[in-house]
Design a protein around this motif. Structure first.
Motif, PDB file in Angstrom:
ATOM      1  N   ILE A 122      -1.611 -12.817  -0.974  1.00 47.88           N
ATOM      2  CA  ILE A 122      -0.174 -12.875  -1.255  1.00 47.88           C
ATOM      3  C   ILE A 122       0.454 -13.789  -0.212  1.00 47.88           C
ATOM      4  O   ILE A 122       0.241 -13.605   0.986  1.00 47.88           O
ATOM      5  N   ASP A 123       1.212 -14.748  -0.647  1.00 48.33           N
ATOM      6  CA  ASP A 123       1.891 -15.646   0.287  1.00 48.33           C
ATOM      7  C   ASP A 123       3.099 -16.242  -0.422  1.00 48.33           C
ATOM      8  O   ASP A 123       2.999 -17.230  -1.139  1.00 48.33           O
ATOM      9  N   GLY A 124       4.250 -15.600  -0.272  1.00 53.02           N
ATOM     10  CA  GLY A 124       5.419 -16.092  -0.979  1.00 53.02           C
ATOM     11  C   GLY A 124       6.708 -15.463  -0.512  1.00 53.02           C
ATOM     12  O   GLY A 124       6.724 -14.525   0.298  1.00 53.02           O
ATOM     13  N   GLU A 125       7.792 -15.995  -1.052  1.00 46.52           N
ATOM     14  CA  GLU A 125       9.129 -15.489  -0.725  1.00 46.52           C
ATOM     15  C   GLU A 125       9.377 -14.201  -1.503  1.00 46.52           C
ATOM     16  O   GLU A 125       9.172 -14.151  -2.721  1.00 46.52           O
ATOM     17  N   LEU A 126       9.790 -13.169  -0.817  1.00 46.34           N
ATOM     18  CA  LEU A 126      10.064 -11.889  -1.455  1.00 46.34           C
ATOM     19  C   LEU A 126      11.236 -12.007  -2.431  1.00 46.34           C
ATOM     20  O   LEU A 126      12.127 -12.842  -2.248  1.00 46.34           O
ATOM     21  N   TYR A 127      11.222 -11.162  -3.446  1.00 44.12           N
ATOM     22  CA  TYR A 127      12.281 -11.191  -4.455  1.00 44.12           C
ATOM     23  C   TYR A 127      13.649 -10.980  -3.810  1.00 44.12           C
ATOM     24  O   TYR A 127      14.619 -11.649  -4.156  1.00 44.12           O
ATOM     25  N   LYS A 128      13.703 -10.066  -2.845  1.00 42.09           N
ATOM     26  CA  LYS A 128      14.928  -9.853  -2.062  1.00 42.09           C
ATOM     27  C   LYS A 128      14.524  -9.473  -0.644  1.00 42.09           C
ATOM     28  O   LYS A 128      13.347  -9.235  -0.358  1.00 42.09           O
ATOM     29  N   SER A 129      15.477  -9.418   0.249  1.00 40.55           N
ATOM     30  CA  SER A 129      15.171  -9.188   1.658  1.00 40.55           C
ATOM     31  C   SER A 129      14.794  -7.739   1.936  1.00 40.55           C
ATOM     32  O   SER A 129      15.156  -6.826   1.183  1.00 40.55           O
ATOM     33  N   ILE A 130      14.049  -7.540   3.016  1.00 37.16           N
ATOM     34  CA  ILE A 130      13.603  -6.211   3.437  1.00 37.16           C
ATOM     35  C   ILE A 130      13.988  -5.990   4.903  1.00 37.16           C
ATOM     36  O   ILE A 130      14.536  -6.883   5.558  1.00 37.16           O
ATOM     37  N   LYS A 131      13.672  -4.798   5.409  1.00 43.30           N
ATOM     38  CA  LYS A 131      13.898  -4.463   6.818  1.00 43.30           C
ATOM     39  C   LYS A 131      12.544  -4.447   7.528  1.00 43.30           C
ATOM     40  O   LYS A 131      11.842  -3.432   7.496  1.00 43.30           O
ATOM     41  N   PRO A 132      12.142  -5.547   8.150  1.00 41.26           N
ATOM     42  CA  PRO A 132      10.804  -5.635   8.750  1.00 41.26           C
ATOM     43  C   PRO A 132      10.491  -4.519   9.738  1.00 41.26           C
ATOM     44  O   PRO A 132       9.345  -4.056   9.824  1.00 41.26           O
ATOM     45  N   ASP A 133      11.491  -4.082  10.493  1.00 32.89           N
ATOM     46  CA  ASP A 133      11.263  -3.044  11.497  1.00 32.89           C
ATOM     47  C   ASP A 133      10.966  -1.681  10.877  1.00 32.89           C
ATOM     48  O   ASP A 133      10.500  -0.775  11.568  1.00 32.89           O
ATOM     49  N   GLU A 134      11.230  -1.540   9.584  1.00 31.05           N
ATOM     50  CA  GLU A 134      10.979  -0.270   8.907  1.00 31.05           C
ATOM     51  C   GLU A 134       9.847  -0.395   7.885  1.00 31.05           C
ATOM     52  O   GLU A 134       9.771   0.361   6.929  1.00 31.05           O
ATOM     53  N   CYS A 135       8.982  -1.365   8.101  1.00 27.07           N
ATOM     54  CA  CYS A 135       7.832  -1.582   7.216  1.00 27.07           C
ATOM     55  C   CYS A 135       6.543  -1.359   8.005  1.00 27.07           C
ATOM     56  O   CYS A 135       6.512  -1.537   9.223  1.00 27.07           O
ATOM     57  N   TYR A 136       5.494  -0.977   7.310  1.00 29.51           N
ATOM     58  CA  TYR A 136       4.203  -0.827   7.981  1.00 29.51           C
ATOM     59  C   TYR A 136       3.074  -0.945   6.966  1.00 29.51           C
ATOM     60  O   TYR A 136       3.294  -0.888   5.760  1.00 29.51           O
ATOM     61  N   TRP A 137       1.854  -1.119   7.490  1.00 27.60           N
ATOM     62  CA  TRP A 137       0.696  -1.225   6.606  1.00 27.60           C
ATOM     63  C   TRP A 137      -0.481  -0.477   7.208  1.00 27.60           C
ATOM     64  O   TRP A 137      -0.538  -0.231   8.416  1.00 27.60           O
ATOM     65  N   SER A 138      -1.417  -0.117   6.353  1.00 24.23           N
ATOM     66  CA  SER A 138      -2.611   0.604   6.794  1.00 24.23           C
ATOM     67  C   SER A 138      -3.735   0.379   5.792  1.00 24.23           C
ATOM     68  O   SER A 138      -3.506  -0.074   4.671  1.00 24.23           O
ATOM     69  N   ILE A 139      -4.950   0.679   6.217  1.00 24.35           N
ATOM     70  CA  ILE A 139      -6.109   0.577   5.333  1.00 24.35           C
ATOM     71  C   ILE A 139      -6.457   1.975   4.844  1.00 24.35           C
ATOM     72  O   ILE A 139      -6.663   2.896   5.646  1.00 24.35           O
ATOM     73  N   GLU A 140      -6.512   2.141   3.544  1.00 21.12           N
ATOM     74  CA  GLU A 140      -6.801   3.435   2.935  1.00 21.12           C
ATOM     75  C   GLU A 140      -8.207   3.422   2.340  1.00 21.12           C
ATOM     76  O   GLU A 140      -8.591   2.482   1.633  1.00 21.12           O
ATOM     77  N   ASP A 141      -8.973   4.464   2.643  1.00 21.80           N
ATOM     78  CA  ASP A 141     -10.330   4.619   2.098  1.00 21.80           C
ATOM     79  C   ASP A 141     -11.221   3.413   2.365  1.00 21.80           C
ATOM     80  O   ASP A 141     -12.162   3.131   1.617  1.00 21.80           O
ATOM     81  N   GLN A 142     -10.924   2.675   3.415  1.00 28.11           N
ATOM     82  CA  GLN A 142     -11.717   1.518   3.831  1.00 28.11           C
ATOM     83  C   GLN A 142     -11.836   0.437   2.752  1.00 28.11           C
ATOM     84  O   GLN A 142     -12.691  -0.449   2.828  1.00 28.11           O
ATOM     85  N   SER A 143     -10.954   0.510   1.729  1.00 29.06           N
ATOM     86  CA  SER A 143     -11.075  -0.472   0.648  1.00 29.06           C
ATOM     87  C   SER A 143      -9.726  -0.890   0.054  1.00 29.06           C
ATOM     88  O   SER A 143      -9.699  -1.637  -0.914  1.00 29.06           O
ATOM     89  N   MET A 144      -8.642  -0.398   0.622  1.00 31.35           N
ATOM     90  CA  MET A 144      -7.323  -0.705   0.077  1.00 31.35           C
ATOM     91  C   MET A 144      -6.323  -0.929   1.202  1.00 31.35           C
ATOM     92  O   MET A 144      -6.135  -0.071   2.066  1.00 31.35           O
ATOM     93  N   LEU A 145      -5.700  -2.098   1.185  1.00 28.42           N
ATOM     94  CA  LEU A 145      -4.615  -2.370   2.126  1.00 28.42           C
ATOM     95  C   LEU A 145      -3.325  -1.877   1.497  1.00 28.42           C
ATOM     96  O   LEU A 145      -2.916  -2.357   0.437  1.00 28.42           O
ATOM     97  N   SER A 146      -2.705  -0.895   2.122  1.00 25.05           N
ATOM     98  CA  SER A 146      -1.482  -0.295   1.596  1.00 25.05           C
ATOM     99  C   SER A 146      -0.301  -0.711   2.464  1.00 25.05           C
ATOM    100  O   SER A 146      -0.329  -0.532   3.684  1.00 25.05           O
TER     101      SER A 146
END
Length: 235
Positions: A122-146
């Motif tokens: 994924i590499d693109g401009e988001l449909y609308k703006s977000i709050k970066p400080d309130e976003c996070y990511w993690s790896i689930e079940d060693q096979s999914m980036l959430s």
């Protein structure tokens, strides 16, 4: 955070049955139901209640595309869902992938996701703006980036995750009833109004504001019978 499993298209097989004279077998209403026939100008609230009750009982009245489950879309390389407040993005990665092998850059208006040394997923401009400080990511079940993205405008539905991707029909978006119950009264009223107006527009019927204007006009006309309203438009 809940993990989104692969979506499966469900096919419904319609069985043809002979007509029955039993009163318990009633045909479902068609899309041409004249809602205006149940509108009582003296009690617009009752009209709204009847419409919402109809929508709740006839869940298949407004067909929803299988690709729009969770108010989002299942794409080839990733899937996404949304509520009014946030989006959940799920990107499948090779089993056993560690966080150090991933690139996940979350900016106010841009999202970049991928494996190091490979073209971005994924590499693109988001449909609308977000709050970066309130976003996070993690790896689930060693096979999914959430990825969880918090919307900047939390009263708007997104048509896509990044601009240029396939879009959903936001007129088919419906927040779950359980989520509505978690909202404060003022926000819930706003959301319900949005839902009602979307449905009205899709059926070519007046929105809540237009109904209110019609009611005010009718009231004014009744209070001034001496005036000529033959050319007046109520819509």
């Amino acid at each position: 955070m809940a993990i989104i499993s692969d979506y499966q298209d469900e096919e419904q097989t319609k069985k043809q049955t002979p007509p029955s004279s039993s009163s318990s077998s009633q045909p479902k209403p068609s899309k041409s139901i004249p809602f205006t026939s149940i509108f009582d100008p003296s009690n617009p609230t009752s009209f709204l209640e009847k419409v919402f009750d109809f929508i709740a009982k006839e869940s298949d009245f407004f067909e929803k595309d299988s690709s729009e489950k969770g108010n989002g879309m299942d794409l080839e390389k990733y899937s996404w869902t949304q509520t009014l407040q946030e989006l959940n993005v799920n990107v499948p990665v090779p089993h056993g992938t560690k966080s150090r092998f991933l690139i996940c850059e979350i900016k106010k208006n841009h999202l970049t996701v991928g494996l190091k040394g490979q073209p971005p997923i994924i590499d693109g401009e988001l449909y609308k703006s977000i709050k970066p400080d309130e976003c996070y990511w993690s790896i689930e079940d060693q096979s999914m980036l959430s990825i969880l993205l918090t919307k900047h405008d939390q009263m708007d539905w997104w048509k896509c995750l990044v601009k240029g991707d396939p879009e959903i029909n936001t007129q088919k978006v419906e927040p779950e009833n359980s989520k509505l119950g978690d909202l404060d009264p003022e926000t819930r009223q706003t959301v319900e109004k949005m839902m009602f107006d979307q449905r009205q527009k899709s059926m070519g019927l007046p929105t809540s504001e237009e109904l209110q204007k019609q009611e005010m006009m009718k009231k004014f006309m009744s209070q001034h019978p001496e005036m000529d309203f033959s050319n007046a438009k109520l819509s």
